[in-house]
Scaffold this motif. Structure first.
Motif, PDB file in Angstrom:
ATOM      1  N   LEU A 106       0.818  -1.210   0.000  1.00 23.60           N
ATOM      2  CA  LEU A 106       0.000   0.000   0.000  1.00 23.60           C
ATOM      3  C   LEU A 106       0.856   1.266   0.000  1.00 23.60           C
ATOM      4  N   ILE A 107       1.974   1.209   0.703  1.00 21.02           N
ATOM      5  CA  ILE A 107       2.936   2.308   0.730  1.00 21.02           C
ATOM      6  C   ILE A 107       4.282   1.749   0.290  1.00 21.02           C
ATOM      7  N   ALA A 108       4.859   2.324  -0.764  1.00 20.98           N
ATOM      8  CA  ALA A 108       6.196   1.897  -1.192  1.00 20.98           C
ATOM      9  C   ALA A 108       7.194   2.266  -0.100  1.00 20.98           C
ATOM     10  N   PRO A 109       8.138   1.387   0.230  1.00 21.97           N
ATOM     11  CA  PRO A 109       9.055   1.682   1.339  1.00 21.97           C
ATOM     12  C   PRO A 109       9.838   2.965   1.151  1.00 21.97           C
ATOM     13  N   GLN A 110      10.159   3.322  -0.099  1.00 14.76           N
ATOM     14  CA  GLN A 110      10.886   4.574  -0.321  1.00 14.76           C
ATOM     15  C   GLN A 110       9.995   5.794  -0.105  1.00 14.76           C
ATOM     16  N   ARG A 111       8.703   5.569   0.055  1.00 14.20           N
ATOM     17  CA  ARG A 111       7.784   6.668   0.381  1.00 14.20           C
ATOM     18  C   ARG A 111       7.255   6.513   1.814  1.00 14.20           C
ATOM     19  N   TYR A 112       8.089   5.924   2.639  1.00 17.70           N
ATOM     20  CA  TYR A 112       7.839   5.920   4.080  1.00 17.70           C
ATOM     21  C   TYR A 112       8.962   6.698   4.747  1.00 17.70           C
ATOM     22  N   TRP A 113       8.607   7.796   5.404  1.00 18.63           N
ATOM     23  CA  TRP A 113       9.576   8.617   6.117  1.00 18.63           C
ATOM     24  C   TRP A 113       9.214   8.587   7.606  1.00 18.63           C
ATOM     25  N   VAL A 114      10.211   8.409   8.436  1.00 19.59           N
ATOM     26  CA  VAL A 114       9.984   8.468   9.883  1.00 19.59           C
ATOM     27  C   VAL A 114      10.950   9.496  10.454  1.00 19.59           C
ATOM     28  N   CYS A 115      10.408  10.495  11.135  1.00 18.39           N
ATOM     29  CA  CYS A 115      11.168  11.642  11.622  1.00 18.39           C
ATOM     30  C   CYS A 115      10.998  11.792  13.124  1.00 18.39           C
ATOM     31  N   GLY A 116      12.139  12.016  13.802  1.00 28.20           N
ATOM     32  CA  GLY A 116      12.124  12.131  15.254  1.00 28.20           C
ATOM     33  C   GLY A 116      12.635  10.890  15.941  1.00 28.20           C
ATOM     34  N   VAL A 117      13.253  10.018  15.157  1.00 29.40           N
ATOM     35  CA  VAL A 117      13.687   8.700  15.637  1.00 29.40           C
ATOM     36  C   VAL A 117      14.732   8.831  16.741  1.00 29.40           C
ATOM     37  N   GLN A 118      14.597   7.971  17.745  1.00 25.27           N
ATOM     38  CA  GLN A 118      15.583   7.832  18.806  1.00 25.27           C
ATOM     39  C   GLN A 118      16.204   6.442  18.695  1.00 25.27           C
ATOM     40  N   PRO A 119      17.523   6.341  18.450  1.00 26.91           N
ATOM     41  CA  PRO A 119      18.142   5.022  18.277  1.00 26.91           C
ATOM     42  C   PRO A 119      17.921   4.085  19.457  1.00 26.91           C
ATOM     43  N   PHE A 120      17.859   4.643  20.686  1.00 21.66           N
ATOM     44  CA  PHE A 120      17.677   3.779  21.854  1.00 21.66           C
ATOM     45  C   PHE A 120      16.282   3.162  21.920  1.00 21.66           C
ATOM     46  N   ALA A 121      15.369   3.655  21.095  1.00 22.82           N
ATOM     47  CA  ALA A 121      13.986   3.179  21.132  1.00 22.82           C
ATOM     48  C   ALA A 121      13.674   2.180  20.030  1.00 22.82           C
ATOM     49  N   ASN A 122      14.689   1.780  19.232  1.00 20.06           N
ATOM     50  CA  ASN A 122      14.452   0.916  18.082  1.00 20.06           C
ATOM     51  C   ASN A 122      15.503  -0.186  17.983  1.00 20.06           C
ATOM     52  N   ALA A 123      15.086  -1.339  17.491  1.00 13.35           N
ATOM     53  CA  ALA A 123      15.982  -2.484  17.357  1.00 13.35           C
ATOM     54  C   ALA A 123      16.784  -2.405  16.059  1.00 13.35           C
ATOM     55  N   PRO A 124      18.057  -2.831  16.076  1.00 10.88           N
ATOM     56  CA  PRO A 124      18.873  -2.803  14.848  1.00 10.88           C
ATOM     57  C   PRO A 124      18.241  -3.569  13.689  1.00 10.88           C
ATOM     58  N   ALA A 125      17.524  -4.658  13.985  1.00 15.55           N
ATOM     59  CA  ALA A 125      16.905  -5.439  12.907  1.00 15.55           C
ATOM     60  C   ALA A 125      15.904  -4.603  12.126  1.00 15.55           C
ATOM     61  N   TYR A 126      15.204  -3.688  12.804  1.00 18.62           N
ATOM     62  CA  TYR A 126      14.212  -2.868  12.126  1.00 18.62           C
ATOM     63  C   TYR A 126      14.855  -1.691  11.393  1.00 18.62           C
ATOM     64  N   THR A 127      15.999  -1.222  11.898  1.00 17.15           N
ATOM     65  CA  THR A 127      16.777  -0.239  11.143  1.00 17.15           C
ATOM     66  C   THR A 127      17.211  -0.842   9.812  1.00 17.15           C
ATOM     67  N   GLU A 128      17.716  -2.068   9.866  1.00 20.54           N
ATOM     68  CA  GLU A 128      18.150  -2.761   8.649  1.00 20.54           C
ATOM     69  C   GLU A 128      16.979  -3.006   7.719  1.00 20.54           C
ATOM     70  N   TYR A 129      15.840  -3.398   8.269  1.00 19.20           N
ATOM     71  CA  TYR A 129      14.634  -3.634   7.463  1.00 19.20           C
ATOM     72  C   TYR A 129      14.297  -2.403   6.630  1.00 19.20           C
ATOM     73  N   LEU A 130      14.320  -1.228   7.259  1.00 22.17           N
ATOM     74  CA  LEU A 130      13.953  -0.004   6.552  1.00 22.17           C
ATOM     75  C   LEU A 130      15.042   0.463   5.596  1.00 22.17           C
ATOM     76  N   ARG A 131      16.281   0.413   6.027  1.00 21.33           N
ATOM     77  CA  ARG A 131      17.366   0.918   5.173  1.00 21.33           C
ATOM     78  C   ARG A 131      17.528   0.081   3.904  1.00 21.33           C
ATOM     79  N   THR A 132      17.410  -1.222   4.008  1.00 22.14           N
ATOM     80  CA  THR A 132      17.580  -2.065   2.816  1.00 22.14           C
ATOM     81  C   THR A 132      16.433  -1.873   1.833  1.00 22.14           C
TER      82      THR A 132
END
Length: 319
Positions: free
Chosen positions: A176-202
């Motif tokens: 429904l939403i292309a991943p390149q058209r998903y923006w998340v702003c205000g992120v705190q690294p301590f509040a997110n798991a590395p696996a999900y960072t990788e999921y979004l970046r790839t």
């Protein structure tokens, strides 16, 4: 298509604050409650008062009271800049049944509102409403859709069943939403798991950490990105736990080092001024933990600024 108004509960009349002073009108006197005001409205307000997704995500329950708390503060604000804007408050979606049933009702309502060319102000409730809200935008608004999540968290957890931490993964995985058209702003690294960072970046999603946004200016960062976007429609999800706990104590997941209130308001103003915006959503207000309505007042003021920006920049061209 018949409007799915049968799944609505009208807003409580005591939320529409009145001073009955012609020299000092308040927003509660301007907003038209119920479906009677829908056809003429440029802006529609809709609540989804449930926190099932928050509880599934092991968060603090209480967000079900969020829409009422926001309205109570919003409708006490003044009308400067809003005198010629037509606003309808449809009330709340029916929240009987399980979360998936509620989401289906929400999506049908939101799709109709967006298809009719209205600006929707969606009030949660838990942040899980981003799934039905953004899914409706994806099918009812001009393509391609852009989803902007103003949040300390990615909200792309791989959990089953769906909850307040999964909505944007659901949107991406459903196409429904292309991943390149998903923006998340205000992120705190301590509040997110590395696996999900990788999921979004790839997948090419845009991750904007709060410290990075602050370096360039939070609103200026977003403004620069929007200038390069090919989006045909934009939905904004404001999760109030993006704000530091000193200014927003009444949330499901308190944030010790979040955005300032003025930064949140600047982004809400930008959302209202952006002509491609068709959806502005506020979620995760938990009145049980609020202090002197601090968080509810901030949400109300942010919405007020979005409405004034819309009235100034876009309102004349909308129904």
């Amino acid at each position: 298509m018949n409007a799915p108004w049968s799944h609505l509960h009208p807003p409580a009349s005591n939320l529409f604050y009145r001073r009955d002073d012609p020299n000092d009108q308040r927003l509660g006197e301007l907003v038209i409650p119920g479906v009677v005001g829908y056809d003429a409205a440029q802006v529609v307000i809709l609540g989804c008062p449930q926190d099932i997704g928050v509880q599934r995500n092991h968060g603090r329950p209480g967000a079900a009271q969020g829409p009422t708390a926001i309205r109570r503060c919003l409708y006490r604000l003044g009308i400067s800049g809003l005198q010629h804007l037509t606003i309808c408050d449809l009330g709340d979606v029916d929240t009987t049944g399980d979360l998936e049933t509620i989401h289906a009702r929400q999506q049908a309502l939101v799709a109709r509102i967006i298809a009719d060319g209205k600006l929707l102000i969606s009030l949660g409730g838990g942040n899980d409403i981003s799934f039905p809200d953004m899914a409706a935008m994806a099918v009812a608004a001009p393509p391609p859709p852009l989803a902007i999540n103003i949040d300390a968290h990615y909200d792309v957890r791989a959990d089953q069943p769906a909850n307040s931490g999964t909505p944007y993964r659901q949107l991406i995985e459903a196409g429904l939403i292309a991943p390149q058209r998903y923006w998340v702003c205000g992120v705190q690294p301590f509040a997110n798991a590395p696996a999900y960072t990788e999921y979004l970046r790839t997948r090419g999603a845009t991750i904007i950490e709060l410290n990075t946004a602050r370096h360039y200016g939070v609103a200026d960062t977003m403004r620069s990105l929007l200038a390069t976007s090919d989006a045909g429609s934009i939905g904004w999800g404001f999760d109030l736990d993006v704000v530091q706990v000193a200014e927003a104590p009444g949330v499901s997941a308190p944030n010790p080092l979040g955005m300032r209130g003025d930064e949140l308001v600047a982004l809400a103003t930008l959302a209202g001024a952006e002509p491609r915006t068709c959806l502005i959503e506020f979620s995760e207000l938990n009145p049980q933990y609020d202090i002197d309505d601090r968080t509810a007042r901030l949400a109300a003021v942010a919405i007020w600024h979005a409405l004034v920006a819309f009235a100034t920049h876009c309102g004349g061209g909308r129904r």
